[in-house]
Enzyme design. Structure first.
Site, PDB file in Angstrom:
ATOM      1  N   LYS A  74      48.740  29.963  39.339  1.00  0.00           N
ATOM      2  CA  LYS A  74      47.428  30.599  39.199  1.00  0.00           C
ATOM      3  C   LYS A  74      46.605  29.900  38.117  1.00  0.00           C
ATOM      4  CE  LYS A  74      45.014  34.889  38.856  1.00  0.00           C
ATOM      5  NZ  LYS A  74      45.031  36.288  38.559  1.00  0.00           N
ATOM      6  N   ASP A 114      31.815  34.304  31.771  1.00  0.00           N
ATOM      7  CA  ASP A 114      31.655  35.390  32.726  1.00  0.00           C
ATOM      8  C   ASP A 114      32.179  34.876  34.050  1.00  0.00           C
ATOM      9  OD1 ASP A 114      31.029  37.904  33.604  1.00  0.00           O
ATOM     10  OD2 ASP A 114      28.924  37.801  33.051  1.00  0.00           O
ATOM     11  N   SER A 115      32.691  35.773  34.852  1.00  0.00           N
ATOM     12  CA  SER A 115      33.249  35.349  36.125  1.00  0.00           C
ATOM     13  C   SER A 115      33.051  36.430  37.160  1.00  0.00           C
ATOM     14  CB  SER A 115      34.727  34.992  35.981  1.00  0.00           C
ATOM     15  OG  SER A 115      35.455  36.109  35.560  1.00  0.00           O
ATOM     16  N   PHE A 128      45.592  40.492  39.063  1.00  0.00           N
ATOM     17  CA  PHE A 128      44.806  41.707  38.877  1.00  0.00           C
ATOM     18  C   PHE A 128      43.539  41.582  39.698  1.00  0.00           C
ATOM     19  CE2 PHE A 128      43.521  38.681  35.706  1.00  0.00           C
ATOM     20  CZ  PHE A 128      42.148  38.791  35.657  1.00  0.00           C
ATOM     21  N   GLY A 129      42.729  42.610  39.674  1.00  0.00           N
ATOM     22  CA  GLY A 129      41.449  42.563  40.377  1.00  0.00           C
ATOM     23  C   GLY A 129      41.618  42.326  41.865  1.00  0.00           C
ATOM     24  N   TYR A 130      40.932  41.317  42.358  1.00  0.00           N
ATOM     25  CA  TYR A 130      40.918  41.010  43.786  1.00  0.00           C
ATOM     26  C   TYR A 130      42.074  40.111  44.222  1.00  0.00           C
ATOM     27  CZ  TYR A 130      36.164  42.861  43.706  1.00  0.00           C
ATOM     28  OH  TYR A 130      35.069  43.678  43.573  1.00  0.00           O
ATOM     29  N   ASP A 131      42.954  39.726  43.320  1.00  0.00           N
ATOM     30  CA  ASP A 131      44.021  38.775  43.643  1.00  0.00           C
ATOM     31  C   ASP A 131      44.822  39.129  44.890  1.00  0.00           C
ATOM     32  OD1 ASP A 131      43.202  37.268  41.506  1.00  0.00           O
ATOM     33  OD2 ASP A 131      44.960  37.680  40.261  1.00  0.00           O
ATOM     34  N   HIS A 148      39.721  29.754  38.517  1.00  0.00           N
ATOM     35  CA  HIS A 148      38.343  29.435  38.145  1.00  0.00           C
ATOM     36  C   HIS A 148      38.195  29.345  36.633  1.00  0.00           C
ATOM     37  CE1 HIS A 148      39.025  33.706  38.295  1.00  0.00           C
ATOM     38  NE2 HIS A 148      37.840  34.013  37.790  1.00  0.00           N
ATOM     39  N   ARG A 149      38.831  30.253  35.915  1.00  0.00           N
ATOM     40  CA  ARG A 149      38.759  30.206  34.447  1.00  0.00           C
ATOM     41  C   ARG A 149      39.458  28.971  33.905  1.00  0.00           C
ATOM     42  NH1 ARG A 149      39.429  35.839  34.937  1.00  0.00           N
ATOM     43  NH2 ARG A 149      37.570  36.924  34.234  1.00  0.00           N
TER      44      ARG A 149
END
Length: 151
Positions: free
Chosen positions: A130, A17-18, A107-110, A135-136
């Site tokens: 990236k 989960d992140s 994607f997302g907040y990038d 984090h992943r």
């Protein structure tokens, strides 16, 4: 999640989960990263856009020095159904929330998170950059290292 699927299959299971933690928001959005912006029924790019706009609005007027943030991922490896049979691996990608989106990748907040190492948003990084900083990537490299040591 990892224990649930271990129990269902009897097989070693990995789950993760992140989320994004923003210092000025006391760690929010955190576990609500995906559904941070008000509103319902938003999916995909529309949800990402709404989340980014909501985050930028909440931080409007704050200097960059008060915009510390980090992506966080926790990966869990379940080798059994008991708590002691689960190992956790945390990865972080530190950054800052920009004042406006930059870049079209990711994607997302990038587009609104600055990678301070490169001086670019996460959306402006190449896939290789990236993966190196993510984090992943960090959480799963730690998990992989633990598996290598356990052999």
């Amino acid at each position: 999640k990892a224990v649930h699927y271990f129990q269902a299959t009897g097989l070693p299971t990995v789950a993760d989960d992140s989320g994004l933690e923003v210092d000025a928001l006391d760690g929010a959005p955190g576990v609500r990263t995906k559904r941070f912006a008000p509103g319902e029924d938003l999916e995909g790019e529309a949800r990402d856009l709404a989340n980014n706009e909501h985050l930028l609005e909440l931080l409007r007027g704050r200097p960059i020095s008060e915009r510390g943030a980090r992506y966080v991922c926790v990966a869990a490896l379940a080798l059994g159904a008991e708590a002691e049979a689960v190992a956790f691996f945390r990865g972080e990608a530190p950054g800052r929330v920009l004042e406006a989106p930059r870049g079209r990748g990711g994607f997302g907040y990038d587009p609104v998170i600055l990678d301070e190492v490169s001086g670019r948003s996460f959306a402006e990084l190449t896939s290789e950059e990236k993966n190196e900083r993510s984090h992943r990537g960090r959480a799963f490299r730690a998990l992989g290292e633990a598996l290598r040591r356990a052999r």
